[in-house]
Design a protein around this motif. Structure first.
Motif, PDB file in Angstrom:
ATOM      1  N   PRO A  77       1.604   7.192  -2.378  1.00  0.00           N
ATOM      2  CA  PRO A  77       2.951   7.597  -2.805  1.00  0.00           C
ATOM      3  C   PRO A  77       3.908   6.415  -2.855  1.00  0.00           C
ATOM      4  CG  PRO A  77       2.493   8.350  -0.577  1.00  0.00           C
ATOM      5  CD  PRO A  77       1.203   7.842  -1.120  1.00  0.00           C
ATOM      6  N   MET A  78       4.873   6.516  -3.748  1.00  0.00           N
ATOM      7  CA  MET A  78       5.834   5.434  -3.932  1.00  0.00           C
ATOM      8  C   MET A  78       6.652   5.138  -2.670  1.00  0.00           C
ATOM      9  SD  MET A  78       6.895   3.064  -5.798  1.00  0.00           S
ATOM     10  CE  MET A  78       5.985   3.527  -7.267  1.00  0.00           C
ATOM     11  N   PRO A  79       7.089   6.155  -1.893  1.00  0.00           N
ATOM     12  CA  PRO A  79       7.813   5.814  -0.655  1.00  0.00           C
ATOM     13  C   PRO A  79       6.990   4.964   0.300  1.00  0.00           C
ATOM     14  CG  PRO A  79       8.166   8.117  -1.212  1.00  0.00           C
ATOM     15  CD  PRO A  79       7.108   7.612  -2.141  1.00  0.00           C
ATOM     16  N   GLN A 100       6.088  -0.472   2.645  1.00  0.00           N
ATOM     17  CA  GLN A 100       5.305  -1.695   2.823  1.00  0.00           C
ATOM     18  C   GLN A 100       6.088  -2.914   2.341  1.00  0.00           C
ATOM     19  OE1 GLN A 100       2.076  -2.544   0.151  1.00  0.00           O
ATOM     20  NE2 GLN A 100       0.744  -3.201   1.831  1.00  0.00           N
ATOM     21  N   THR A 101       6.747  -2.796   1.197  1.00  0.00           N
ATOM     22  CA  THR A 101       7.538  -3.914   0.674  1.00  0.00           C
ATOM     23  C   THR A 101       8.655  -4.298   1.636  1.00  0.00           C
ATOM     24  OG1 THR A 101       7.070  -3.196  -1.597  1.00  0.00           O
ATOM     25  CG2 THR A 101       8.928  -4.698  -1.271  1.00  0.00           C
ATOM     26  N   PHE A 155      -3.655   5.935  -5.503  1.00  0.00           N
ATOM     27  CA  PHE A 155      -2.453   6.692  -5.846  1.00  0.00           C
ATOM     28  C   PHE A 155      -1.608   6.935  -4.595  1.00  0.00           C
ATOM     29  CE2 PHE A 155      -5.611   8.005  -9.060  1.00  0.00           C
ATOM     30  CZ  PHE A 155      -4.960   7.532 -10.183  1.00  0.00           C
ATOM     31  N   HIS A 159      -4.355   0.216   0.337  1.00  0.00           N
ATOM     32  CA  HIS A 159      -5.480   0.763  -0.418  1.00  0.00           C
ATOM     33  C   HIS A 159      -6.349   1.691   0.421  1.00  0.00           C
ATOM     34  CE1 HIS A 159      -5.201  -2.939  -3.302  1.00  0.00           C
ATOM     35  NE2 HIS A 159      -4.233  -2.056  -3.491  1.00  0.00           N
ATOM     36  N   ARG A 190       4.694   2.745  -0.598  1.00  0.00           N
ATOM     37  CA  ARG A 190       4.700   1.392  -1.166  1.00  0.00           C
ATOM     38  C   ARG A 190       6.033   0.696  -0.883  1.00  0.00           C
ATOM     39  NH1 ARG A 190       0.473   0.730  -4.834  1.00  0.00           N
ATOM     40  NH2 ARG A 190      -0.616   2.663  -5.378  1.00  0.00           N
ATOM     41  N   THR A 191       7.116   1.460  -0.998  1.00  0.00           N
ATOM     42  CA  THR A 191       8.433   0.888  -0.700  1.00  0.00           C
ATOM     43  C   THR A 191       8.532   0.481   0.766  1.00  0.00           C
ATOM     44  OG1 THR A 191       9.404   2.306  -2.406  1.00  0.00           O
ATOM     45  CG2 THR A 191      10.911   1.299  -0.826  1.00  0.00           C
ATOM     46  N   ASN A 215      11.325   5.954   4.596  1.00  0.00           N
ATOM     47  CA  ASN A 215      10.349   6.033   3.509  1.00  0.00           C
ATOM     48  C   ASN A 215       9.010   6.568   3.994  1.00  0.00           C
ATOM     49  OD1 ASN A 215      11.585   4.999   0.982  1.00  0.00           O
ATOM     50  ND2 ASN A 215      11.963   3.184   2.206  1.00  0.00           N
ATOM     51  N   ARG A 252       9.437  10.231   4.182  1.00  0.00           N
ATOM     52  CA  ARG A 252       9.364  10.833   2.843  1.00  0.00           C
ATOM     53  C   ARG A 252       7.917  10.931   2.368  1.00  0.00           C
ATOM     54  NH1 ARG A 252      13.793   7.112   1.749  1.00  0.00           N
ATOM     55  NH2 ARG A 252      15.789   8.232   1.785  1.00  0.00           N
ATOM     56  N   ALA A 253       7.134   9.867   2.633  1.00  0.00           N
ATOM     57  CA  ALA A 253       5.730   9.888   2.212  1.00  0.00           C
ATOM     58  C   ALA A 253       4.958  10.979   2.944  1.00  0.00           C
ATOM     59  CB  ALA A 253       5.096   8.518   2.466  1.00  0.00           C
TER      60      ALA A 253
END
Length: 205
Positions: A136-138, A143-144, A134, A129, A140-141, A38, A41-42
């Motif tokens: 990227p979603m990858p 980090q999760t 904004f 942050h 955030r994924t 991920n 990808r980011a």
């Protein structure tokens, strides 16, 4: 006391822990692989050649999770994660504000403005942050998934490993007690055999 049932129970417990340990290692490896994918990808989709990684770490880097270790009656440690406290700095700032209450109004207004700005900056401790709202979603994924590994998989993994080490020690101790009991029983049998009166064989008339 027969030690064999106790040893069998310990070995059964050890095999169960070993299976759980293997599954946790497999899960951790899979999560780490997903995190790296991920992040890649980011970085691939990042704007203006933006690359996400440790190059962006700065003085804002602070621990938001702390390791908590609890030891039971048998001395086996259990590891878990807890959130880092955030109230202590604010309390210290409040105490400093009370001590400076006799200063002029202008200084107090500047101090309160600075204090509120510091509190606001300390409330936002999410490193995601740093890259803007904004991100990227990858990313955030990733980090999760990293939080999942740190909060759930790794603490349980090291806890199981500590329990396995304790079971190994108990098995060795039980085997030593069994060996001592067998040696004592053997010596006792030999002593009884040596102390029994020996009768001379009867001669045939």
């Amino acid at each position: 006391m027969d030690q064999q049932p106790h040893i069998d129970a310990l070995l059964e417990r050890y095999l169960g822990l070993l299976d759980e340990y293997t599954q946790l290692r497999k899960s951790l490896s899979q999560v780490q692989s997903n995190v790296y994918q991920n992040i890649a990808r980011a970085n691939f989709a990042g704007e203006r050649g933006m690359r996400y990684g440790q190059d962006h770490y700065d003085e804002r880097m602070q621990a938001i999770r702390l390791l908590d270790v609890e030891v039971d009656d048998k001395g086996i440690p259990a590891f878990s994660m807890a959130g880092a406290p955030t109230d202590e700095p604010e309390k210290e700032e409040d105490a400093a504000t009370e001590d400076n209450g006799r200063e002029s109004e202008d200084k107090s207004e500047k101090g309160s403005t600075k204090e509120s700005a510091q509190k606001k900056s300390k409330k936002n401790r999410n490193p995601l942050h740093w890259y803007g709202i904004f991100a990227p979603m990858p990313l955030r994924t990733a980090q999760t998934q990293s939080v999942q590994a740190v909060e759930k998989i790794i603490p349980r993994l090291v806890s199981v490993n500590a329990e396995m080490l304790n079971v190994e020690i108990e098995v060795r101790r039980a085997r030593k007690r069994r060996a001592k009991a067998e040696a004592a029983a053997k010596n006792e049998g030999e002593t009884i055999a040596n102390t029994q009166p020996q009768t001379a064989p009867l001669e045939a008339s």
